[in-house]
Design an enzyme around this catalytic site. Structure first.
Site, PDB file in Angstrom:
ATOM      1  N   GLY A 239      19.988  49.650  14.462  1.00  0.00           N
ATOM      2  CA  GLY A 239      19.165  48.956  13.842  1.00  0.00           C
ATOM      3  C   GLY A 239      19.284  50.129  13.578  1.00  0.00           C
ATOM      4  O   GLY A 239      18.858  51.406  13.892  1.00  0.00           O
TER       5      GLY A 239
ATOM      6  N   GLU B 288      30.712  49.056  21.109  1.00  0.00           N
ATOM      7  CA  GLU B 288      31.045  47.508  20.568  1.00  0.00           C
ATOM      8  C   GLU B 288      32.192  48.243  19.756  1.00  0.00           C
ATOM      9  O   GLU B 288      33.089  46.959  19.021  1.00  0.00           O
ATOM     10  CB  GLU B 288      30.188  47.003  19.432  1.00  0.00           C
ATOM     11  CG  GLU B 288      30.240  47.473  18.662  1.00  0.00           C
ATOM     12  CD  GLU B 288      28.115  48.395  18.723  1.00  0.00           C
ATOM     13  OE1 GLU B 288      28.241  49.130  20.031  1.00  0.00           O
ATOM     14  OE2 GLU B 288      27.382  48.388  17.665  1.00  0.00           O
TER      15      GLU B 288
END
Ligand code: XMP
Length: 511
Positions: A53, A170
């Site tokens: 984030g 990722e």
């Protein structure tokens, strides 16, 4: 079914994490960080991933979560901000570094016995993007990896099965990132990989049935991959309650309109409406040579025809469906209900057409996942693996005024090129290939006669993202055959040239 929760703290990679989990055949669900702990407990997740984030854990306004989540007995993997948040919640120390760590960074694994790093070399490259970092792990946590600038690049509390990494496993720049996620899913969470595209189809069909009930659904079918796959799913869910409207402006490739019609009327249960309006489009385009004006006319008329057809058919209020896929969604997470896919055609839904809601069954999927769904649904290979095709169709491949004759010449030449490429299998090396009609006539000779006929250009490119492209080095013998066939088989073409320009400075399309 085994499920992983991706708890979204606002990171740009939340969908990508979910997608990587699905690649490992484990279903991933994304929930915002505002989801109550009681709901999370009820849902029976095998594991939870805290996403990254843009915020700082020190800021009280930034997304936080009830620390009790660390003790519900479900394994957790914190990524980037999720790693700092784990440390913050569990009582470790997080500090703002003087310098951000950004890009490809060397990671050093300090505890090879960690299940997260099983079969991952001690030294490898990972992708980092952070300024805050964990400096002292919380009680019960051990450091499992470091980088030069990051004393706690990875940490874990094996007893509570809590894991956290400062880097982004990722993204593909983290060379062993995918392996790390696999380790989390299989070694830590004990998943067995029971999810497949079939399950996605079954779940989506069930959800669509429940949402739509006995109401009607309208979908605009373009013949492209996304709307075709959305149509396939909706047809399986509600059959004839689905009406697909296919506006054929006459600027598709040869026989393509017929192919789309045949596919959807013979293979799928639905109401299929084809609006044939080539003449209308040609009359609107008569005398127009400016490329932007042509685009504008084609786009505006397309939507005019489309909405008129929908107004005619909407006797009762129903749903409007579209094949928006994840990269099309501007908002993170689920597609915004009132957002129409406008990024290519810039036309909004008219105010006088009302729907019960918008349905976007593919809005969580990436393009290659959509293709996999399409194949599972039995949509023909040509449709599922279709190359990108501009919304204005052949309109951007005919330079100058568009006429019926030019459309026919271009369709025929393009068909020869595609046929030859399919026969020799070279198409798999190309990202996109097509013919262009520059609207230029040149002198040629046929038998004893001088000819003055059209020039056709072949454009073929290799590219990963279409932002830049290289011209494809198609072997000469293939080009020779294509040229020979086009000049022999297509009336009014006496010359073929090959475009050897990269993008930039040229674009892929000629316009
Ligand atoms: P350019 O010509 O800009 O093309 O290098 C890049 C890619 O975009 C496709 N393209 C379009 N796709 N609507 C679309 O859906 C359009 O208006 C459009 N114009 C270009 C082009 O075919 C290539 O793949």
């Amino acid at each position: 079914m085994e499920k992983i929760l991706v708890l979204d703290f606002g990171g740009q990679y939340n969908q990508l994490i979910a997608r990587r989990v699905r690649d490992h055949r484990v279903f991933a669900e994304i929930l915002p960080y505002t989801a109550p702990l009681s709901v999370i407990k009820e849902n029976g997740y095998r594991g939870i991933i805290f996403t990254g984030g843009p915020n700082s854990v020190f800021d009280p306004a930034s997304p936080h979560y009830d620390p009790a989540i660390l003790d519900i007995g479900v394994p957790i993997l914190g990524i980037c901000y999720g790693c700092q948040l784990t440390a913050f919640m569990a009582g470790g120390r997080v500090e703002t570094a003087e310098q951000s760590e950004y890009g490809k960074i060397d990671l050093h694994v300090t505890d090879a016995a960690s299940p997260l790093f099983a079969d991952i070399p001690t030294d490898s490259v990972v992708w980092m993007s952070h300024t805050d970092r964990v400096t002292v792990p919380p009680a019960g946590f051990a450091v499992t990896a470091t980088t030069d600038a990051c004393p706690v690049a990875a940490m874990e509390d094996a007893t509570r099965r809590l894991y956290a990494v400062q880097f982004h496993p990722e993204v593909t720049h983290s060379v062993y990132g995918n392996k790390l996620l696999e380790n989390f899913l299989y070694r830590v969470c004990g998943c067995s990989g029971d999810w497949e595209m079939d399950s996605f189809i079954e779940d989506t069909v069930a959800r669509l049935r429940e949402q739509i009930g006995d109401k009607q659904v309208i979908l605009g079918l373009s013949g492209g991959v996304d709307s075709s796959v959305a149509a396939g799913l909706l047809s399986r869910a509600v059959g004839k309650q689905l009406t697909c409207v296919f506006v054929d402006q006459g600027l598709m490739r040869k026989d393509e309109g017929d192919f789309v019609e045949k596919t959807f009327t013979s293979l799928f249960d639905m109401r299929f409406v084809r609006v044939n309006c080539q003449e209308h489009f040609l009359s609107c385009l008569k005398g127009v040579v400016d490329p932007e004006q042509k685009r504008h006319i084609i786009g505006t008329e397309f939507y005019k025809v489309f909405w008129e057809e929908i107004r005619r058919r909407s006797s009762e209020k129903g749903f409007f469906a579209q094949g928006t896929i994840y990269p099309d969604c501007i908002e993170s997470g689920k597609g915004d209900a009132d957002k129409i896919k406008t990024h290519h055609n810039k036309v909004k839904m008219p105010d006088d057409v009302e729907f019960l809601g918008i349905i976007e069954p593919l809005c969580d999927l990436f393009k290659d996942e959509v293709r996999r769904v399409g194949e599972k649904l039995g949509i023909p290979h040509e449709l599922v693996w279709r190359q990108p095709f501009p919304g204005p169709g052949l309109g951007v491949r005919i330079i100058g005024e568009i006429t019926a004759e030019k459309v026919e010449i271009l369709q025929n030449a393009d068909w020869v090129l595609r046929d030859e490429m399919a026969k020799n299998g070279y198409e798999q090396h190309l990202a996109q290939f097509f013919c262009v009609l520059p609207g230029v006539s040149t002198v040629g000779v046929m038998g004893d006669h001088r000819t003055y006929d059209h020039l056709v250009a072949i454009r073929a490119v290799t590219t990963d993202d279409f932002m830049t492209a290289d011209w494809a080095k198609i072997p000469y013998d293939i080009l020779a055959r294509v040229s020979n066939r086009i000049t022999n088989e297509v009336k009014h073409v006496n010359r073929v040239v090959y475009d050897i320009t990269t993008k930039p400075p040229a674009t892929v399309e000629w316009e």
